[in-house]
Design a protein around this motif. Structure first.
Motif, mmCIF file in Angstrom:
data_model
loop_
_atom_site.group_PDB
_atom_site.id
_atom_site.type_symbol
_atom_site.label_atom_id
_atom_site.label_comp_id
_atom_site.label_asym_id
_atom_site.label_seq_id
_atom_site.Cartn_x
_atom_site.Cartn_y
_atom_site.Cartn_z
ATOM 1 N N TYR A 39 -11.960 42.412 -5.066
ATOM 2 C CA TYR A 39 -11.939 43.785 -4.541
ATOM 3 C C TYR A 39 -11.691 44.808 -5.643
ATOM 4 O O TYR A 39 -12.295 45.870 -5.678
ATOM 5 C CB TYR A 39 -10.854 43.905 -3.476
ATOM 6 N N ARG A 40 -10.782 44.476 -6.561
ATOM 7 C CA ARG A 40 -10.394 45.462 -7.588
ATOM 8 C C ARG A 40 -11.533 45.804 -8.535
ATOM 9 O O ARG A 40 -11.451 46.765 -9.287
ATOM 10 C CB ARG A 40 -9.196 44.953 -8.392
ATOM 11 N N LEU A 96 -7.726 42.882 -0.124
ATOM 12 C CA LEU A 96 -7.983 44.276 -0.492
ATOM 13 C C LEU A 96 -7.407 44.646 -1.860
ATOM 14 O O LEU A 96 -7.373 45.827 -2.221
ATOM 15 C CB LEU A 96 -7.412 45.208 0.579
ATOM 16 N N GLY A 97 -6.923 43.648 -2.578
ATOM 17 C CA GLY A 97 -6.426 43.914 -3.920
ATOM 18 C C GLY A 97 -5.120 44.684 -3.962
ATOM 19 O O GLY A 97 -4.740 45.230 -4.997
ATOM 20 N N LEU A 98 -4.429 44.741 -2.833
ATOM 21 C CA LEU A 98 -3.181 45.512 -2.792
ATOM 22 C C LEU A 98 -1.996 44.663 -3.229
ATOM 23 O O LEU A 98 -1.085 45.153 -3.883
ATOM 24 C CB LEU A 98 -2.953 46.052 -1.375
ATOM 25 N N ASP A 99 -2.017 43.373 -2.849
ATOM 26 C CA ASP A 99 -0.952 42.461 -3.253
ATOM 27 C C ASP A 99 -1.515 41.481 -4.273
ATOM 28 O O ASP A 99 -2.642 41.030 -4.140
ATOM 29 C CB ASP A 99 -0.431 41.676 -2.040
ATOM 30 N N SER A 100 -0.692 41.192 -5.270
ATOM 31 C CA SER A 100 -1.117 40.194 -6.238
ATOM 32 C C SER A 100 -0.777 38.814 -5.677
ATOM 33 O O SER A 100 0.092 38.680 -4.821
ATOM 34 C CB SER A 100 -0.387 40.415 -7.556
ATOM 35 N N ASP A 113 3.144 45.382 -5.894
ATOM 36 C CA ASP A 113 2.325 45.241 -4.702
ATOM 37 C C ASP A 113 2.402 46.555 -3.950
ATOM 38 O O ASP A 113 3.470 47.157 -3.834
ATOM 39 C CB ASP A 113 2.864 44.117 -3.807
ATOM 40 N N ALA A 114 1.270 46.984 -3.446
ATOM 41 C CA ALA A 114 1.262 48.262 -2.739
ATOM 42 C C ALA A 114 1.732 48.071 -1.299
ATOM 43 O O ALA A 114 1.621 47.017 -0.741
ATOM 44 C CB ALA A 114 -0.134 48.854 -2.749
ATOM 45 N N ASP A 140 -20.117 56.980 -9.325
ATOM 46 C CA ASP A 140 -18.700 56.712 -9.177
ATOM 47 C C ASP A 140 -17.982 57.448 -10.290
ATOM 48 O O ASP A 140 -18.025 57.059 -11.441
ATOM 49 C CB ASP A 140 -18.475 55.198 -9.285
ATOM 50 N N LEU A 164 -14.577 46.467 -7.436
ATOM 51 C CA LEU A 164 -15.580 47.240 -6.708
ATOM 52 C C LEU A 164 -15.495 48.699 -7.116
ATOM 53 O O LEU A 164 -14.420 49.242 -7.311
ATOM 54 C CB LEU A 164 -15.352 47.108 -5.195
ATOM 55 N N ARG A 165 -16.679 49.336 -7.237
ATOM 56 C CA ARG A 165 -16.695 50.727 -7.676
ATOM 57 C C ARG A 165 -16.468 51.693 -6.517
ATOM 58 O O ARG A 165 -15.648 52.580 -6.573
ATOM 59 C CB ARG A 165 -18.009 51.030 -8.393
ATOM 60 N N HIS A 166 -17.234 51.525 -5.452
ATOM 61 C CA HIS A 166 -16.993 52.333 -4.255
ATOM 62 C C HIS A 166 -16.554 51.378 -3.160
ATOM 63 O O HIS A 166 -17.331 51.024 -2.283
ATOM 64 C CB HIS A 166 -18.271 53.059 -3.835
ATOM 65 N N PRO A 167 -15.297 50.943 -3.216
ATOM 66 C CA PRO A 167 -14.882 49.821 -2.363
ATOM 67 C C PRO A 167 -15.116 50.053 -0.868
ATOM 68 O O PRO A 167 -15.448 49.117 -0.163
ATOM 69 C CB PRO A 167 -13.409 49.637 -2.682
ATOM 70 N N SER A 214 -6.698 51.296 -1.745
ATOM 71 C CA SER A 214 -7.878 50.521 -1.366
ATOM 72 C C SER A 214 -9.131 51.377 -1.535
ATOM 73 O O SER A 214 -10.205 50.852 -1.769
ATOM 74 C CB SER A 214 -7.759 49.959 0.055
ATOM 75 N N ALA A 215 -8.973 52.706 -1.462
ATOM 76 C CA ALA A 215 -10.119 53.577 -1.718
ATOM 77 C C ALA A 215 -10.418 53.643 -3.213
ATOM 78 O O ALA A 215 -11.552 53.866 -3.621
ATOM 79 C CB ALA A 215 -9.860 54.974 -1.180
ATOM 80 N N PRO A 233 -9.234 51.206 -6.242
ATOM 81 C CA PRO A 233 -8.416 50.096 -6.745
ATOM 82 C C PRO A 233 -7.989 50.282 -8.194
ATOM 83 O O PRO A 233 -7.070 49.609 -8.635
ATOM 84 C CB PRO A 233 -9.328 48.876 -6.617
ATOM 85 N N ARG A 234 -8.676 51.182 -8.919
ATOM 86 C CA ARG A 234 -8.216 51.433 -10.287
ATOM 87 C C ARG A 234 -7.058 52.415 -10.180
ATOM 88 O O ARG A 234 -7.233 53.628 -10.093
ATOM 89 C CB ARG A 234 -9.355 51.969 -11.138
ATOM 90 N N ARG A 235 -5.858 51.868 -10.186
ATOM 91 C CA ARG A 235 -4.687 52.635 -9.760
ATOM 92 C C ARG A 235 -4.302 53.748 -10.718
ATOM 93 O O ARG A 235 -3.822 54.796 -10.298
ATOM 94 C CB ARG A 235 -3.499 51.681 -9.565
#
Lengths: 515, 317
Positions: free
Chosen positions: B75-76, B58-62, A514-515, A17, B78-81, A339-340, A342-344
């Motif tokens: 989710y946040r 999916l970690g998009l919304d808090s 939020d995305a 990764d 995860l390395r290769h989500p 989502s691909a 998550p570390r933004r």
């Protein structure tokens, strides 16, 4: 409960990764949208074409007496190919081998006329007269001079760009130049007894026999009127008169008398400004011994003149770079991206690296093509070149590429914060392109222009300035003339600072929203 | 019993999620678990909090409270989500000028996967003929297939799909049903949202029914239909009035549902036949009523959702 489910095992192998994967993903994103690739090509094209067009559109339509080239079109070139002014009145003799000349200047006066009718007396700041040792009487040849100036005291100057300040501001002023091989030392004294070394300079390859004596020169009186409509400049000739006595020569001086000569061809040539009376000599003359300063209306061509189109390329790059992020928001693709990964912060970093790289390469190609092309066209048109060291030329070309690349990252960050392409593009154009145009195109007076080029990201355009400002030459040195208030590195740092700030805000916003 | 670590991988655990948009409560203690090897339907009216829950997973919304875990991890972290969770939130989230294949390619690259994997999933969803065309020209059905392909890229044990059959033609819907079932059969946990219960009729094994940001029912599909059907009997008769009199007299609740049909509650089919035969009331058909999933759902969400939720959970027990 029936536990018949077998645990799922993924058939895809797990690799490492790394940030490299993210870079590769963002690069794939970039290259697969034709509009962005076309945008970059367009950026390079407009940069080159505007540069060429500017060069092709500049026409010199003037001719001197008898259909000859007009004055100023083919200036003498000083050592290193620097175009120079080399006009002055010179009372000289031969000096062979080592030796020295000492003289006392008893008075320095000057007159100018703003209407050609009524002379007004008054020294220009850089009116200068004194003693000089010069390779030959050919304009552009090497020299070392010790001069009394209008407002800047005694100065030791050599080879047009060298200038060392002395300490003496009173008259009479005793001056002495001593030649020893290639080295010339200048001394000043208020009384002829106590001498102070002003400076020692080297004139490489100075021939054994040189010309030495007294000189006088006075640059034109420039009146620049600035308004919001632009600037208009008028200049009036001035003439300096210097009286010398107590002249003493040491070493090999074969000639018996002084020869008066107008070096560089004076305006009229009617009277050579040289008189002898007893042991005194009076020299009066116009002109200047100094590097030519580039600027509005000048006939010379700078390296950066081929890069006038960079602002248009910048606009295209701003659009591409902001859209690289804002289109993800517009399409909802940002959710897929995040989502691909998550570390933004890494997503933004990967986008920044990809954008920086592609725009840097684009800018480098554009600048490397535009500069020589424009130069070839301008040479054809009869312009002379302000030759600069190769390192400076490289800095201008690479700096322009870096400017575009950092501006792209800046646009990306602004786009991330605003999430709308129209807003982001407008903001970056208003803070970066607009100030540059206002300052460069003589829309604003030089005061506000300087200010804009200090505090806005447009300060980075200073990387394009190839010529230094000369303290010993009076000129406007305004942005419109190609002179920036900040040094290239300081100007570039201003843009980098804004970019770092915008990236910080963008990272925070991306993480918190939020995305 | 503690679930084994391997089984944990293919699960989604949502616990007490709370979120507010201004004064609107979006999630109000959302809690449920998605098990592996099943298709779990996630159903509720628009605005019930389905998409918000999925974005939270999916970690998009808090969220303000609670947590969502995938395979036991947020989710946040995860390395290769995409190798853990495949998701499809909005099939139209595409750069229109990019081809479908290039869309999959950048996603694959972000997970350290190559073009070969892209070709595999394209084949899997049957999009090979259109994949080199610009995504802007895709029909909604093609976009859904592309979305499924991107969710499958990492061959993940967990799938989260928001309204995947929306906009598909009947043939596409049939394909999607079979496809989702086969994915679950491989042991994956599949969470599929829909605002139409009927879409899940032959797909879901389990449904999580939500309304106003919380779970109303979390139940197996067969149990749900059983409970909604109740002990009702449909009766077809030409002598409607007589039949009502006889059956009501025996203590049943009778509802007129058509010109010659009645729905009888409170009596078994055999008892109805015996009563009508004993009173010589003519009838042409007596059948046990079987509710559709849609009916069951409508009954649940009709009015007082909380009341019904309590009731259904009682009866499901």
């Amino acid at each position: 409960m029936t536990a018949t489910t077998t645990p799922f095992r993924s058939g895809v192998q797990v690799g490492r990764d790394g940030f490299g994967q993210l870079l590769r993903a963002e690069w794939t994103k970039f290259r697969t949208v034709r509009g962005w690739v076309i945008g970059l090509v367009a950026a390079a094209l407009v940069t080159v074409l505007i540069g060429l067009f500017g060069a092709a559109a500049s026409n010199i339509s003037c001719s001197g007496p008898d259909g000859g080239p007009c004055a100023g079109m083919t200036p003498p070139m000083g050592p290193g190919g620097v175009p120079v002014h080399d006009n002055f009145s010179f009372a000289h003799r031969s000096l062979t081998g080592d030796g020295s000349i000492t003289a006392r200047m008893t008075s320095l006066t000057a007159v100018s006329s703003s209407d050609g009718q009524n002379p007004v007396s008054g020294l220009q700041p850089w009116t200068k007269a004194g003693i000089i040792i010069k390779e030959s009487t050919t304009p552009g040849s090497q020299y070392a001079a010790l001069a009394v100036t209008g407002e800047n005291g005694v100065r030791m100057q050599h080879n047009y760009t060298g200038d060392i300040a002395g300490t003496l501001f009173t008259r009479p002023s005793w001056l002495r130049l001593t030649r020893s091989g290639d080295t010339i030392a200048g001394h000043e004294s208020a009384d002829g007894a106590n001498w102070h070394l002003v400076g020692t300079v080297t004139l490489p390859g100075l021939p054994s026999t040189v010309r030495a004596g007294m000189f006088a020169a006075s640059p034109q009186h420039e009146v620049i009127t600035e308004s919001f409509a632009g600037a208009s400049g008028r200049s009036y000739p001035t003439r300096a008169t210097a009286e010398f006595d107590r002249i003493s020569l040491q070493g090999g001086w074969p000639d018996d008398t002084w020869t008066g000569e107008d070096i560089g061809g004076g305006p009229g040539g009617d009277d050579i400004g040289f008189q002898e009376s007893g042991d005194g000599v009076t020299v009066s003359g116009s002109g200047n011994i100094a590097p030519i300063v580039a600027g509005r209306g000048g006939l010379g061509t700078t390296v950066e003149s081929g890069l006038v189109g960079a602002f248009a390329g910048l606009i295209a790059i701003i659009v591409v770079a902001s859209t690289f992020m804002t289109s993800e928001y517009r399409r909802g693709l940002i959710r897929t991206s995040l989502s691909a990964s998550p570390r933004r912060g890494r997503v933004l970093a990967a986008k920044a690296v990809v954008l920086w790289s592609v725009t840097f390469v684009t800018g480098l190609v554009a600048a490397s093509v535009a500069v020589p092309l424009a130069r070839a066209v301008q040479r054809d048109k009869g312009h002379f070149m302000f030759t600069v060291p190769t390192a400076t030329e490289l800095r201008v070309v690479i700096g322009t590429a870096a400017l575009l690349a950092v501006a792209a990252v800046f646009s990306l960050a602004v786009g991330t914060v605003l999430r709308r392409s129209a807003g982001a593009v407008s903001v970056v154009i208003v803070v970066m392109v607009l100030p540059y145009i206002l300052a460069i195109a003589s829309v604003l007076p030089s005061g506000p222009s300087d200010w804009l080029l200090r505090v806005t990201p447009a300060a980075a355009f200073a990387v394009q300035q190839s010529l230094p400002e000369y303290a010993q030459v009076t000129a406007a040195y305004a942005p419109a003339d190609g002179y920036f208030p900040l040094s290239p590195s300081a100007g570039f740092a201003v843009l980098c600072g804004y970019t770092a700030l915008a990236l910080g805000v963008a990272t925070l916003a991306l993480r918190r929203r939020d995305a | 019993m503690l679930p084994s670590l391997l089984a944990m991988e293919a699960t989604i655990q949502v616990t007490g999620l709370r979120k507010r948009f201004g004064s609107t409560v979006a999630l109000d203690g959302m809690t449920f678990t998605v098990a592996p090897g099943k298709v779990t339907g996630f159903v509720g009216p628009n605005g019930a909090g389905k998409s918000t829950t999925m974005r939270a997973i999916l970690g998009l919304d808090s969220v303000e409270a609670g947590q969502a875990l995938v395979g036991g991890r947020p989710y946040r972290s995860l390395r290769h989500p995409l190798r853990q969770v495949g998701s499809l939130l909005d099939a139209s989230a595409l750069q229109p000028s990019r081809t479908g294949r290039n869309h999959l390619l950048w996603l694959a690259h972000s997970q350290g996967l190559g073009a070969r994997r892209v070709d595999e999933v394209v084949e899997q969803v049957g999009l090979a003929s259109a994949i080199r065309r610009r995504a802007g020209g895709y029909s909604l059905g093609m976009r859904q297939r592309l979305g499924i392909a991107s969710a499958l890229l990492g061959d993940p044990p967990v799938l989260v799909l928001d309204e995947p059959v929306n906009g598909m033609d009947p043939e596409g819907i049939r394909w999607m049903r079979g496809f989702l079932r086969s994915l679950a059969a491989e042991g994956r946990a599949v969470l599929v949202s829909s605002h139409l219960m009927s879409e899940l009729q032959d797909t879901a094994d389990h449904v999580v029914i939500v309304g106003r940001g919380k779970v109303i029912a979390d139940v197996g599909v067969s149990e749900l239909i059983e409970s909604a059907s109740g002990d009702r009997v449909t009766l077809r008769t030409s002598a409607r009035t007589q039949a009502v009199t006889v059956l009501a007299g025996a203590g049943a609740t009778v509802a007129v549902t058509g010109a010659d049909t009645l729905t009888v509650t409170g009596l078994s089919g055999e008892r109805v036949v015996a009563l009508l035969g004993g009173s010589a009331v003519p009838f042409s058909e007596v059948s046990a009523h079987r509710a559709s999933l849609e009916e069951a759902y409508m009954e649940l969400t009709r009015d007082a959702v909380e009341y019904h939720a309590a009731e259904i959970q009682e009866s499901a027990r």
